[in-house]
Design a protein around this motif. Structure first.
Motif, PDB file in Angstrom:
ATOM      1  N   PHE A   1       5.901  -3.104   6.120  1.00 12.25           N
ATOM      2  CA  PHE A   1       6.948  -4.103   7.027  1.00 12.25           C
ATOM      3  C   PHE A   1       5.999  -4.366   8.269  1.00 12.25           C
ATOM      4  N   GLY A   2       5.329  -3.417   8.673  1.00  9.98           N
ATOM      5  CA  GLY A   2       4.353  -3.790   9.956  1.00  9.98           C
ATOM      6  C   GLY A   2       3.318  -4.742   9.527  1.00  9.98           C
ATOM      7  N   ALA A   3       2.657  -4.586   8.361  1.00  7.93           N
ATOM      8  CA  ALA A   3       1.625  -5.471   7.846  1.00  7.93           C
ATOM      9  C   ALA A   3       2.211  -6.908   7.789  1.00  7.93           C
TER      10      ALA A   3
ATOM     11  N   GLU B   1       2.874 -12.965  12.504  1.00  4.92           N
ATOM     12  CA  GLU B   1       2.490 -13.272  13.857  1.00  4.92           C
ATOM     13  C   GLU B   1       1.221 -14.055  14.283  1.00  4.92           C
ATOM     14  N   ARG B   2       0.346 -13.881  13.299  1.00  2.00           N
ATOM     15  CA  ARG B   2      -0.829 -14.595  13.295  1.00  2.00           C
ATOM     16  C   ARG B   2      -0.493 -16.325  13.559  1.00  2.00           C
TER      17      ARG B   2
ATOM     18  N   VAL C   1       0.073 -10.625   1.750  1.00  3.26           N
ATOM     19  CA  VAL C   1       0.121  -8.911   2.099  1.00  3.26           C
ATOM     20  C   VAL C   1       1.066  -8.371   1.008  1.00  3.26           C
ATOM     21  N   VAL C   2       2.002  -8.774   0.476  1.00  9.05           N
ATOM     22  CA  VAL C   2       2.829  -7.981  -0.547  1.00  9.05           C
ATOM     23  C   VAL C   2       3.107  -8.880  -1.783  1.00  9.05           C
ATOM     24  N   GLY C   3       3.305  -8.183  -2.730  1.00 11.43           N
ATOM     25  CA  GLY C   3       3.822  -9.205  -4.096  1.00 11.43           C
ATOM     26  C   GLY C   3       5.205  -9.110  -4.230  1.00 11.43           C
TER      27      GLY C   3
ATOM     28  N   ALA D   1      16.043   0.706   9.584  1.00  9.96           N
ATOM     29  CA  ALA D   1      15.949   2.240   9.570  1.00  9.96           C
ATOM     30  C   ALA D   1      14.408   2.594   8.834  1.00  9.96           C
ATOM     31  N   ALA D   2      14.403   1.882   7.449  1.00  5.47           N
ATOM     32  CA  ALA D   2      13.141   2.073   6.750  1.00  5.47           C
ATOM     33  C   ALA D   2      12.023   1.599   7.571  1.00  5.47           C
ATOM     34  N   ALA D   3      12.201   0.471   8.093  1.00  2.10           N
ATOM     35  CA  ALA D   3      10.951  -0.375   8.793  1.00  2.10           C
ATOM     36  C   ALA D   3      10.648   0.698   9.937  1.00  2.10           C
TER      37      ALA D   3
END
Length: 329
Positions: free
Chosen positions: A20-22, A28-29, A211-213, A270-272
């Motif tokens: 999530f952070g990635a 944000e870039r 970042v994610v698939g 919560a998971a984030a």
């Protein structure tokens, strides 16, 4: 849950938090100084909900949607809503194939993982209604045949609340299908200077790395919706939403769909945060973006400057906050 199950859930929550952070950092870039808005949009995506971004032109509404789609290895489409747009331009059409002597369905742009509905309020009510079924049931019915859309599926709609010429306000049924409504707002001075300084050579959307698939997103969605929720928190969500139905300043309060939406979003938050369980703050921090746009204020209250967000704020202040146990056992 056993001790081993709790440790496994905590490890998965940690992995969820990293991904999530990635994702947020990647978006944000392009979207500078709007971390909170970016995270809300990602919460919406991982809740399998839909997002309405309402703000003035030029603050990055469409850019946010494009940056998220570029960060996720998924199919995305953009639909520019105009008064002459037809429902079939969104859902697709059945065309007769003379060679096969049969009708063939040609899917429209709604068949994507992330659909950007730009200036949605410029579409006619008939065209807007083409989204009702797919936003709720994740399928499109054409000539009696249902066609499921891919998973994950998210509609990110934008609209300008200032320019009302040639627009059609979204009806209550349409608004209720959006998990959240957010406003981007203007960037602060430092962020806007950074945007100007990096404009010629900054990170363009088409150069953002994936970042994610799609599979990662589906697994994150499934994990978040399995998070433990203590009974007092379930009771708190219901009391919070139910309090809007009795408020004197409202003609229409939040429905049970709003309760479900708030709980889904709180699980993702919560998971984030790297937790395998919910705390009251997960619910309270999302109450306004999830609930406010579903409320209809009375004309008298509107004249006094009252809004749905004000009513949700009162509910948060008046409904007792539970003391939920931090352990998911």
């Amino acid at each position: 849950m056993t001790g081993g199950q709790v440790r496994d859930a905590e490890a998965l929550a940690g992995r969820f938090s990293q991904m999530f952070g990635a994702l947020a950092s990647n978006v944000e870039r392009v979207i500078r100084g709007k971390r909170e808005k970016v995270e809300l949009a990602l919460v919406c995506l991982l809740s399998e909900g839909h997002l309405l971004v309402e703000d003035v032109p030029g603050v990055g509404k469409t850019t946010l949607a494009r940056a998220i789609s570029a960060s996720v290895e998924a199919k995305w489409t953009r639909i520019q809503f105009t008064p002459d747009l037809l429902p079939s331009d969104i859902t697709g059409v059945s065309i007769f194939n003379q060679g096969a002597n049969a009708f063939e369905f040609h899917p429209g742009p709604i068949f994507a993982n992330l659909v950007v509905a730009d200036e949605i309020n410029r579409g006619s009510p008939k065209t807007q209604s083409a989204l009702l079924e797919v936003m709720e049931e994740r399928r499109v019915t054409v000539e009696g045949t249902p066609h499921p859309v891919p998973r994950p599926f998210m509609v990110m709609a934008t609209q300008n609340p200032v320019d009302m010429d040639g627009t059609y306000p979204l009806p209550e049924a349409q608004l209720d299908r959006f998990l959240m409504r957010i406003s981007m707002g203007y960037p602060d001075h430092r962020s806007e200077v950074a945007v100007l300084a990096g404009a010629p050579s900054g990170a363009a959307i088409d150069r953002l790395p994936v970042v994610v698939g799609v599979g990662d997103v589906a697994r994150m969605v499934d994990f978040a919706q399995r998070l433990h929720v203590a009974p007092p928190l379930l009771d708190y969500v219901v009391r919070l939403v139910a309090s809007t139905r009795e408020h004197a300043d409202l003609r229409l309060g939040a429905s049970p769909r709003a309760s479900l939406a708030l709980l889904r979003a709180a699980r993702v938050r919560a998971a984030a945060a790297g937790r395998a369980y919910l705390v009251p703050e997960d619910v309270k921090s999302l109450a306004v973006p999830v609930l406010a746009h579903r409320l209809i204020v009375t004309p008298e209250a509107e004249l006094r400057g009252r809004s749905g967000a004000d009513v949700v704020g009162e509910a948060l202040a008046n409904v007792p906050t539970p003391q939920a146990a931090p352990a998911g056992v």
